[in-house]
Motif scaffolding. Structure first.
Motif, mmCIF file in Angstrom:
data_model
loop_
_atom_site.group_PDB
_atom_site.id
_atom_site.type_symbol
_atom_site.label_atom_id
_atom_site.label_comp_id
_atom_site.label_asym_id
_atom_site.label_seq_id
_atom_site.Cartn_x
_atom_site.Cartn_y
_atom_site.Cartn_z
ATOM 1 N N GLU A 99 19.869 6.826 -14.899
ATOM 2 C CA GLU A 99 21.330 6.923 -14.928
ATOM 3 C C GLU A 99 21.788 8.060 -15.839
ATOM 4 O OE1 GLU A 99 22.801 3.088 -16.003
ATOM 5 O OE2 GLU A 99 22.338 2.207 -14.049
ATOM 6 N N ALA A 100 21.135 8.232 -16.976
ATOM 7 C CA ALA A 100 21.484 9.323 -17.886
ATOM 8 C C ALA A 100 21.217 10.675 -17.234
ATOM 9 C CB ALA A 100 20.702 9.193 -19.187
ATOM 10 N N HIS A 101 20.098 10.783 -16.520
ATOM 11 C CA HIS A 101 19.754 12.026 -15.821
ATOM 12 C C HIS A 101 20.830 12.381 -14.792
ATOM 13 C CE1 HIS A 101 16.926 14.957 -13.995
ATOM 14 N NE2 HIS A 101 17.520 14.591 -12.877
ATOM 15 N N ILE A 102 21.244 11.380 -14.005
ATOM 16 C CA ILE A 102 22.265 11.609 -12.982
ATOM 17 C C ILE A 102 23.611 11.929 -13.632
ATOM 18 C CG2 ILE A 102 23.549 10.509 -11.108
ATOM 19 C CD1 ILE A 102 20.907 9.045 -10.429
ATOM 20 N N PHE A 103 23.915 11.273 -14.757
ATOM 21 C CA PHE A 103 25.171 11.530 -15.457
ATOM 22 C C PHE A 103 25.226 12.971 -15.972
ATOM 23 C CE2 PHE A 103 27.688 11.393 -19.441
ATOM 24 C CZ PHE A 103 28.929 11.138 -18.867
ATOM 25 N N VAL A 104 24.128 13.437 -16.558
ATOM 26 C CA VAL A 104 24.089 14.824 -17.053
ATOM 27 C C VAL A 104 24.212 15.800 -15.883
ATOM 28 C CG1 VAL A 104 22.605 16.538 -18.168
ATOM 29 C CG2 VAL A 104 22.845 14.276 -19.172
ATOM 30 N N ALA A 105 23.547 15.488 -14.757
ATOM 31 C CA ALA A 105 23.650 16.341 -13.570
ATOM 32 C C ALA A 105 25.085 16.370 -13.051
ATOM 33 C CB ALA A 105 22.696 15.860 -12.487
ATOM 34 N N PHE A 106 25.760 15.210 -13.097
ATOM 35 C CA PHE A 106 27.154 15.159 -12.639
ATOM 36 C C PHE A 106 28.052 15.980 -13.559
ATOM 37 C CE2 PHE A 106 31.380 13.182 -12.724
ATOM 38 C CZ PHE A 106 31.766 13.436 -11.416
ATOM 39 N N LEU A 107 27.828 15.899 -14.869
ATOM 40 C CA LEU A 107 28.614 16.712 -15.801
ATOM 41 C C LEU A 107 28.411 18.200 -15.540
ATOM 42 C CD1 LEU A 107 28.205 14.865 -19.228
ATOM 43 C CD2 LEU A 107 30.218 14.939 -17.754
ATOM 44 N N SER A 108 27.164 18.588 -15.279
ATOM 45 C CA SER A 108 26.913 20.002 -14.981
ATOM 46 C C SER A 108 27.559 20.401 -13.660
ATOM 47 C CB SER A 108 25.414 20.298 -14.973
ATOM 48 O OG SER A 108 24.751 19.506 -14.030
ATOM 49 N N TYR A 109 27.615 19.471 -12.701
ATOM 50 C CA TYR A 109 28.304 19.760 -11.440
ATOM 51 C C TYR A 109 29.797 19.963 -11.696
ATOM 52 C CZ TYR A 109 30.388 19.244 -6.875
ATOM 53 O OH TYR A 109 31.145 19.455 -5.757
ATOM 54 N N CYS A 110 30.390 19.127 -12.565
ATOM 55 C CA CYS A 110 31.810 19.295 -12.907
ATOM 56 C C CYS A 110 32.065 20.662 -13.529
ATOM 57 C CB CYS A 110 32.262 18.190 -13.864
ATOM 58 S SG CYS A 110 32.294 16.557 -13.114
ATOM 59 N N LEU A 111 31.163 21.086 -14.408
ATOM 60 C CA LEU A 111 31.297 22.419 -15.005
ATOM 61 C C LEU A 111 31.165 23.513 -13.946
ATOM 62 C CD1 LEU A 111 29.259 21.922 -18.286
ATOM 63 C CD2 LEU A 111 31.716 22.253 -18.085
ATOM 64 N N GLN A 112 30.254 23.303 -12.995
ATOM 65 C CA GLN A 112 30.068 24.290 -11.937
ATOM 66 C C GLN A 112 31.310 24.388 -11.049
ATOM 67 O OE1 GLN A 112 27.088 23.514 -8.962
ATOM 68 N NE2 GLN A 112 26.638 25.677 -8.763
ATOM 69 N N VAL A 113 31.925 23.241 -10.730
ATOM 70 C CA VAL A 113 33.149 23.248 -9.924
ATOM 71 C C VAL A 113 34.271 23.953 -10.679
ATOM 72 C CG1 VAL A 113 34.944 21.755 -8.945
ATOM 73 C CG2 VAL A 113 32.553 21.246 -8.547
ATOM 74 N N THR A 114 34.366 23.697 -11.983
ATOM 75 C CA THR A 114 35.377 24.371 -12.800
ATOM 76 C C THR A 114 35.148 25.880 -12.798
ATOM 77 O OG1 THR A 114 35.503 22.422 -14.209
ATOM 78 C CG2 THR A 114 36.426 24.446 -15.091
ATOM 79 N N LEU A 115 33.888 26.293 -12.951
ATOM 80 C CA LEU A 115 33.565 27.720 -12.921
ATOM 81 C C LEU A 115 33.891 28.316 -11.557
ATOM 82 C CD1 LEU A 115 32.329 30.238 -14.234
ATOM 83 C CD2 LEU A 115 30.083 29.403 -13.522
ATOM 84 N N LYS A 116 33.591 27.576 -10.481
ATOM 85 C CA LYS A 116 33.894 28.063 -9.131
ATOM 86 C C LYS A 116 35.398 28.276 -8.960
ATOM 87 C CE LYS A 116 31.841 26.022 -5.624
ATOM 88 N NZ LYS A 116 31.537 25.025 -4.573
ATOM 89 N N HIS A 117 36.187 27.331 -9.485
ATOM 90 C CA HIS A 117 37.645 27.444 -9.392
ATOM 91 C C HIS A 117 38.144 28.660 -10.175
ATOM 92 C CE1 HIS A 117 41.762 26.112 -8.919
ATOM 93 N NE2 HIS A 117 41.926 26.171 -10.232
ATOM 94 N N GLN A 118 37.604 28.846 -11.382
ATOM 95 C CA GLN A 118 38.004 30.002 -12.196
ATOM 96 C C GLN A 118 37.637 31.320 -11.506
ATOM 97 O OE1 GLN A 118 39.637 30.025 -15.157
ATOM 98 N NE2 GLN A 118 39.823 27.809 -15.181
#
Length: 198
Positions: A99-118
């Motif tokens: 669960e921690a592994h998936i949570f960290v991956a999800f956080l990195s995905y959120c950062l990637q989506v934010t970067l994509k938007h920027q």
């Protein structure tokens, strides 16, 4: 001809080619090509059309299209999680670690989506992967300098950005933080053991 057809892809089907027989010489009469205008018209009539077929009856077509676009975005998110962010393979065996592994991956995905938007707003045409590849060459280093009194001076420094880094930082309106101040670690003094007199 085979290489030309492969390079042309689907467009090769729009050309009619007449090839000479084995006993004929190659000339303008025996070897010629022409554009099949009927096929071209048919292709152009279908161009820009998208057929969406569904078993969901009674929905507004605009709502169905929105559902489909959301589905493609979810599929793209899973693709990015698997490929760009390397969520798999998961080597953990305990549930809380998975669960921690998936949570960290999800956080990195959120950062990637934010970067994509920027990037979409400020540097169109640039993908998050390309931006990360560019920034990857900026490194953080720790320099340890021993002092004469047994302590150690720690200088944490990042490498100076190259022109392509500066260009991307300016486009994204980002500024690197100031270089951190030096730290001095205390000298290692052996602990004093007090002995009580009896």
């Amino acid at each position: 001809m085979g290489a030309a057809k492969q390079a042309a892809g689907r467009a090769a089907g729009l050309i009619t080619v007449t090839v000479p027989n084995a006993d004929e010489t190659v000339s303008r009469d025996t070897f010629h090509f022409a554009l099949d205008r009927e096929k071209l018209r048919a292709v152009r009539r279908r161009e820009g059309r998208y057929l969406l077929r569904t078993n969901m009856n009674g929905y507004d077509p605009a709502a169905l299209w929105t559902f489909y676009v959301q589905l493609t975005e979810v599929e793209q998110a899973f693709k990015e999680l698997k490929n760009d962010l390397a969520i798999r393979p998961v080597y953990h065996q305990l549930e809380h670690r998975i669960e921690a592994h998936i949570f960290v991956a999800f956080l990195s995905y959120c950062l990637q989506v934010t970067l994509k938007h920027q990037l979409k707003q400020r540097a169109p045409g640039l993908t998050p992967r390309a931006a990360i590849e560019t920034f990857k060459t900026i490194q953080m280093v720790d320099v340890h300098i021993p002092t004469t009194d047994g302590r150690s001076l720690l200088l944490s420094r990042y490498t100076q950005p190259e022109p392509e880094h500066r260009l991307l930082l300016d486009a994204l309106r980002l500024r690197l933080p100031a270089q951190p101040p030096p730290k001095i670690t205390a000298s290692r003094v052996s602990p004093v053991v007090a002995v009580a007199a009896m």
